[in-house]
Design an enzyme around this catalytic site. Structure first.
Site, mmCIF file in Angstrom:
data_model
loop_
_atom_site.group_PDB
_atom_site.id
_atom_site.type_symbol
_atom_site.label_atom_id
_atom_site.label_comp_id
_atom_site.label_asym_id
_atom_site.label_seq_id
_atom_site.Cartn_x
_atom_site.Cartn_y
_atom_site.Cartn_z
ATOM 1 N N ASP A 1 41.206 37.190 26.244
ATOM 2 C CA ASP A 1 41.372 36.642 27.598
ATOM 3 C C ASP A 1 40.315 35.582 27.871
ATOM 4 O OD1 ASP A 1 42.547 37.190 30.511
ATOM 5 O OD2 ASP A 1 40.376 36.905 30.694
ATOM 6 N N TYR B 1 36.132 28.916 32.065
ATOM 7 C CA TYR B 1 35.073 29.549 31.242
ATOM 8 C C TYR B 1 34.454 28.524 30.281
ATOM 9 C CZ TYR B 1 37.331 33.981 32.691
ATOM 10 O OH TYR B 1 37.892 35.011 33.404
ATOM 11 N N LYS C 1 43.957 30.643 31.752
ATOM 12 C CA LYS C 1 44.253 30.577 33.194
ATOM 13 C C LYS C 1 44.068 29.159 33.719
ATOM 14 C CE LYS C 1 41.963 35.086 33.381
ATOM 15 N NZ LYS C 1 40.807 34.972 32.486
ATOM 16 N N HIS D 1 44.674 31.309 38.283
ATOM 17 C CA HIS D 1 43.400 32.043 38.268
ATOM 18 C C HIS D 1 43.035 32.658 39.622
ATOM 19 C CE1 HIS D 1 39.380 32.113 35.847
ATOM 20 N NE2 HIS D 1 39.456 33.155 36.638
HETATM 21 P P1 NAD Z 1 32.972 43.912 32.128
HETATM 22 O O1 NAD Z 1 33.257 44.972 33.123
HETATM 23 O O2 NAD Z 1 33.829 43.784 30.945
HETATM 24 O O3 NAD Z 1 31.446 44.115 31.713
HETATM 25 C C1 NAD Z 1 30.865 43.314 30.705
HETATM 26 C C2 NAD Z 1 29.377 43.643 30.607
HETATM 27 O O4 NAD Z 1 29.193 45.042 30.470
HETATM 28 C C3 NAD Z 1 28.762 43.018 29.370
HETATM 29 O O5 NAD Z 1 28.304 41.723 29.646
HETATM 30 C C4 NAD Z 1 27.655 43.975 29.034
HETATM 31 O O6 NAD Z 1 26.518 43.677 29.812
HETATM 32 C C5 NAD Z 1 28.202 45.301 29.496
HETATM 33 N N1 NAD Z 1 28.825 46.102 28.411
HETATM 34 C C6 NAD Z 1 29.938 45.785 27.697
HETATM 35 N N2 NAD Z 1 30.221 46.783 26.831
HETATM 36 C C7 NAD Z 1 29.278 47.727 27.008
HETATM 37 C C8 NAD Z 1 29.053 48.994 26.424
HETATM 38 N N3 NAD Z 1 29.851 49.479 25.480
HETATM 39 N N4 NAD Z 1 27.982 49.714 26.859
HETATM 40 C C9 NAD Z 1 27.169 49.243 27.830
HETATM 41 N N5 NAD Z 1 27.342 48.058 28.429
HETATM 42 C C10 NAD Z 1 28.391 47.311 28.021
HETATM 43 O O7 NAD Z 1 32.861 42.552 32.958
HETATM 44 P P2 NAD Z 1 33.450 41.086 32.926
HETATM 45 O O8 NAD Z 1 32.995 40.317 31.767
HETATM 46 O O9 NAD Z 1 33.188 40.568 34.291
HETATM 47 O O10 NAD Z 1 35.036 41.293 32.841
HETATM 48 C C11 NAD Z 1 35.736 41.330 31.619
HETATM 49 C C12 NAD Z 1 36.643 40.146 31.480
HETATM 50 O O11 NAD Z 1 37.525 40.031 32.588
HETATM 51 C C13 NAD Z 1 35.923 38.795 31.484
HETATM 52 O O12 NAD Z 1 35.249 38.547 30.274
HETATM 53 C C14 NAD Z 1 37.070 37.871 31.763
HETATM 54 O O13 NAD Z 1 37.826 37.661 30.584
HETATM 55 C C15 NAD Z 1 37.850 38.663 32.795
HETATM 56 N N6 NAD Z 1 37.510 38.282 34.198
HETATM 57 C C16 NAD Z 1 38.471 37.667 34.932
HETATM 58 C C17 NAD Z 1 38.214 37.298 36.246
HETATM 59 C C18 NAD Z 1 39.288 36.637 37.052
HETATM 60 O O14 NAD Z 1 39.007 36.106 38.125
HETATM 61 N N7 NAD Z 1 40.513 36.657 36.596
HETATM 62 C C19 NAD Z 1 36.956 37.551 36.828
HETATM 63 C C20 NAD Z 1 35.995 38.185 36.046
HETATM 64 C C21 NAD Z 1 36.286 38.554 34.737
#
Ligand code: NAD
Length: 284
Positions: free
Chosen positions: A46, A51, A76, A116
Site C-alpha cells: 500500500d 508518500y 492513491k 485518498h
Molecule cells: P501502523 O499502525 O502500521 O504502525 C507502524 C509503526 O508501528 C511503525 O512505524 C513502528 O514504529 C511500529 N511497529 C510496526 N510493527 C511493530 C511491531 N511488530 N512491534 C512493535 N512496533 C511495531 O501505522 P501506519 O504506518 O500509520 O499505518 C500503516 C499503513 O497505513 C501506512 O504505512 C499507509 O500505507 C497506510 N495509511 C493510510 C492512511 C490514509 O489516509 N489512507 C493514513 C495513514 C496510514
C-alpha cells in the site's frame, strides 16, 4: 506457500487480508523495505502519490522477483489538482495523476486505486469517480475505492454512480474500531481496510490487557492486534522498516483469540483517532 487469507471485493477481485504499508518510508529506503516484505511473504503493498515513494516501491517490487500478477499493488490519488472536482479538467487531472503513479511504480496497472481523502467541503465526487470508472473499464485499475470516507460521503457518491467503491481505507484499531462505519460497509458490500492498524506503534501496543493476551498466547502485542483485525474481517496494512518486525507482523496464523480475549480488546476502545478527522481535513 502463503497462509495469508484473502477478501473478495465486490467486483470479484481478491485482496490479501494482510498487506504492507509504506507511509513515511523515504523513497530511497522503500525498495529495501518492500523487497524484504515480499521476500517475507507479503503479496500486497500500500503506497500513495503523496508518500513520494512510488519509485522506490516499484523498484522493491521488481527486485523481489515475484511475478507482478501475484502481487496486489494499491496507490492513491492526491487530488490537489482537482480542487473543485468538476469538469473535464478535473477528470483529466485525475487521469494524469494516475499515469504519473503508474510511471513511477513502473507498472502498467494497479490492483486498487483510491481517492485518498474525501475533502467533503469541496462537494460532489461524481467527476473524479467518473475518471476512476474509466480506469476500471480500461483495466488499468483492477478495483477502485476510497479512503477516509464517512457514511455521508459514501452516500453522496452512491447518488451519482452505480459503481460502489470496492473498499474504504480508514483509521481503525482497537482504540478506534469504527463499529458504525463497518456496519455501513457490510450493508453496501464495501470491504473495510485499516490504516494505522497497530495504532502507529504507540500507546496501543502497551495496553496492559493486550500485553496479558500476548503473554497468554506466547505472541507479541502487534501479532495479537493484527490477529484481531483478521478475525474482525478487516484488511490490515501494518508498516515497519525493521526486517524482524516485517516478518513478525505477517506471522499471525496458528493462534486464535477467544471470546474473553475479544471482550478484553473491545474494552480498550477509547474512541480517539490518531489522525485527522476526515470531516474537516483539507490541505489547500
Ligand atoms: P501502523 O499502525 O502500521 O504502525 C507502524 C509503526 O508501528 C511503525 O512505524 C513502528 O514504529 C511500529 N511497529 C510496526 N510493527 C511493530 C511491531 N511488530 N512491534 C512493535 N512496533 C511495531 O501505522 P501506519 O504506518 O500509520 O499505518 C500503516 C499503513 O497505513 C501506512 O504505512 C499507509 O500505507 C497506510 N495509511 C493510510 C492512511 C490514509 O489516509 N489512507 C493514513 C495513514 C496510514
Amino acid at each position: 506457500m502463503s497462509t495469508i487469507p484473502t477478501v473478495t471485493l465486490n467486483n470479484g477481485v481478491r485482496i490479501p487480508q494482510l498487506g504492507f504499508g509504506v507511509w513515511q518510508v523515504p523513497d530511497d529506503e522503500a525498495a529495501a523495505a518492500v523487497r524484504t516484505a515480499i521476500e517475507a511473504g507479503y503479496r500486497s503493498i500500500d503506497t500513495a502519490a503523496i508518500y513520494e515513494n512510488e519509485v522506490g516501491t516499484g523498484q522493491g517490487i521488481r527486485q523481489a522477483g515475484v511475478a507482478r500478477e501475484e502481487l496486489f499493488v494499491t496507490t492513491k490519488l492526491w487530488n490537489s489538482g482537482t480542487a473543485d472536482w468538476t469538469g473535464q479538467a478535473g477528470r483529466d487531472a485525475v487521469l494524469s495523476a494516475f499515469d504519473d503513479s503508474l510511471r513511477k511504480l513502473g507498472t502498467d496497472y494497479v490492483d486498487l486505486y483510491l481517492i485518498h481523502w474525501p475533502r467533503p467541503m469541496h462537494g460532489s465526487y461524481a467527476n473524479v469517480w467518473q475518471a476512476f470508472e474509466q480506469l476500471l473499464a480500461d483495466g488499468r485499475a483492477k478495483a477502485i475505492g476510497v479512503s477516509n470516507f464517512g457514511q455521508e460521503q459514501l452516500t453522496r457518491l452512491f447518488e451519482t454512480s452505480s459503481v460502489v467503491p470496492a473498499l474504504n481505507q480508514v483509521e481503525l484499531h482497537p482504540h478506534f474500531p469504527q463499529h458504525e462505519l463497518r456496519a455501513f460497509h457490510a450493508e453496501h458490500g464495501i470491504a473495510t481496510e485499516a490504516w494505522s492498524p497497530l495504532g502507529q506503534g504507540k500507546e496501543l501496543l502497551a495496553e496492559p490487557p493486550l500485553v496479558a493476551i500476548a503473554e497468554k498466547h506466547g505472541r507479541t502485542v502487534a501479532q495479537v492486534v493484527l490477529r484481531w483485525h483478521l478475525q474482525s474481517g478487516v484488511i490490515a496494512i501494518p508498516k515497519s522498516v525493521t526486517p524482524s518486525r516485517i516478518k513478525e507482523n505477517l506471522d499471525v496464523a496458528g493462534f486464535e483469540l477467544d471470546a474473553d480475549d475479544l471482550a478484553a480488546i473491545a474494552a480498550t476502545e477509547t474512541g480517539k483517532r490518531l489522525g485527522p478527522d476526515p470531516q474537516g481535513f483539507d490541505w489547500n
